[in-house]
Design a protein around this motif. Structure first.
Motif, short mmCIF file in Angstrom:
data_model
loop_
_atom_site.label_atom_id
_atom_site.label_comp_id
_atom_site.label_asym_id
_atom_site.label_seq_id
_atom_site.Cartn_x
_atom_site.Cartn_y
_atom_site.Cartn_z
N SER A 156 -4.96 -11.80 5.89
CA SER A 156 -4.62 -11.33 4.55
C SER A 156 -4.93 -12.36 3.47
O SER A 156 -4.85 -12.04 2.28
N MET A 159 -8.54 -2.50 -0.77
CA MET A 159 -8.39 -3.91 -0.41
C MET A 159 -9.77 -4.48 -0.10
O MET A 159 -10.46 -3.99 0.80
N CYS A 185 0.83 -1.21 0.00
CA CYS A 185 0.00 0.00 0.00
C CYS A 185 0.87 1.26 0.00
O CYS A 185 0.59 2.23 -0.72
N LEU A 199 -6.28 -6.64 -3.86
CA LEU A 199 -5.88 -5.24 -3.88
C LEU A 199 -5.90 -4.70 -5.31
O LEU A 199 -5.31 -5.29 -6.22
N ASP A 206 -9.64 -0.22 3.24
CA ASP A 206 -9.40 -1.57 3.72
C ASP A 206 -10.77 -2.09 4.17
O ASP A 206 -11.19 -1.88 5.29
N ASP A 257 -15.21 -6.96 -4.12
CA ASP A 257 -14.22 -6.85 -5.19
C ASP A 257 -14.88 -6.62 -6.54
O ASP A 257 -14.34 -5.89 -7.39
N THR A 296 -2.46 -1.75 -10.92
CA THR A 296 -2.32 -3.18 -10.63
C THR A 296 -2.83 -3.97 -11.83
O THR A 296 -3.76 -3.54 -12.51
N ALA A 353 -6.18 3.18 -3.55
CA ALA A 353 -5.94 1.74 -3.40
C ALA A 353 -7.06 1.16 -2.56
O ALA A 353 -7.46 1.75 -1.55
N VAL A 395 -7.48 -11.36 0.66
CA VAL A 395 -7.45 -9.97 0.19
C VAL A 395 -7.22 -9.88 -1.31
O VAL A 395 -6.48 -10.68 -1.90
#
Length: 320
Positions: free
Chosen positions: A306, A248, A14, A311, A108, A255, A289, A246, A309
């Protein structure tokens, strides 16, 4: 007293993704502002404030406990930190009150380790507690109210859409029958019912049988997906040129929303079929990304949270 800090997810990555936006005018972040849109215990913000001594952070959280814990943790940074109690779809108002535009934003998503670890909040199916699940203790709707008042069709919809629970209809039917004699009050009552409602073969695969139902109820209580759909375009709007966002996400529903929003932001607005890009119609953002990045095995071993996750990050290249 500061509560024991939790381990921030993908912390180094991050910082790597957002640092170029925070150091465009000064290597120490002087003049730059980061929005930590999901402040939690303040772990991500602490790292950014430490690494960039000139940086300002606007920390958002709807949970008063989180703001208290993060406030204690970030107190050494003084007036470089502004904490705002709001859902992250209140980002436009929060930024307007603290300067009007920002250089980077971090999300997040989902329930925090801090919330899961406090049994009395009712987020976890591993301990018996009141069926609450509110991220903001001042809001009205609780998980118990959903279970005791939604009709069978509405319950099935919540479980199917937000928990992706294939036994949604069966579970909803069991809930309605059970509450007719015994209203739901605790997580233990719900877990017991789920073991009854979900067929034994299905309980042996896919993790804990209560996982999907608890996720669905939490999302409904806190209007998480609605808030995210509103927050992402607002976040993109308040960025300065070359600012970065960003995000997560920890489950497919979140997502998918992030992926859709970022795909739209990075797509040309020139009508299809034209041979050249129309002036002023190019993409306003570029992706930083390639698809969704994941935590590596070393981080997952160090911090199991994690593991799921995903990202994604974008940079603003057009606009004002």
């Amino acid at each position: 007293m500061v509560d024991e800090p939790h381990i921030p997810v993908l912390l180094d990555r991050c910082v790597e993704l957002l640092a170029p936006a925070l150091t465009r005018t000064s290597e120490d972040g002087t003049g730059a502002t980061l929005v930590d849109a999901t402040l939690g215990a303040g772990g991500h913000s602490e790292r950014f404030l430490t690494q960039f001594p000139g940086l300002r952070v606007i920390g958002l959280d709807r949970d008063p406990d989180a703001l208290r814990i993060a406030g204690d943790r970030l107190a050494p940074f003084g007036d470089r930190v502004a904490l705002v109690r709001t859902r992250y779809d209140g980002i436009s108002e929060a930024v307007a009150a603290h300067g009007g535009s920002v250089d980077a934003i971090l999300f997040d998503l989902g329930v925090s380790s801090m919330q899961l670890d406090r049994a009395e909040r009712g987020f976890s199916y591993s301990a018996d507690a009141p069926l609450d699940m509110r991220m903001d203790s001042g809001s009205d709707l609780t998980a118990a109210q959903i279970l005791n008042s939604y009709d069978e069709k509405a319950l099935a919809r919540v479980l199917r859409e937000y928990g992706e629970e294939k036994f949604a209809g069966r579970i909803a039917s069991y809930i309605v029958r059970r509450r007719a004699t015994t209203p739901f009050a605790t997580t233990g009552q719900l877990v017991e019912l789920l073991y009854e409602a979900i067929p034994a073969p299905a309980r042996r695969t896919g993790g804990h049988p209560a996982k999907r139902t608890f996720q669905a109820l939490r999302i409904e209580v806190n209007a998480e997906l609605e808030s995210l759909r509103l927050a992402l375009p607002a976040a993109l709007q308040v960025l300065r040129p070359h600012g970065r966002v960003a995000v997560m996400a920890y489950q497919s529903l979140e997502d998918r929303i992030v992926k859709t929003a970022f795909a739209a932001a990075t797509t040309s607005r020139t009508p299809p079929g034209l041979p050249v890009e129309l002036p002023g119609h190019g993409p306003e953002f570029v992706s930083l990304t390639r698809g969704a990045e994941r935590a590596d095995a070393e981080e997952i071993e160090r911090n199991p949270r994690s593991a799921p996750v995903r990202l994604r990050a974008v940079e603003k290249v057009g606009g004002q």
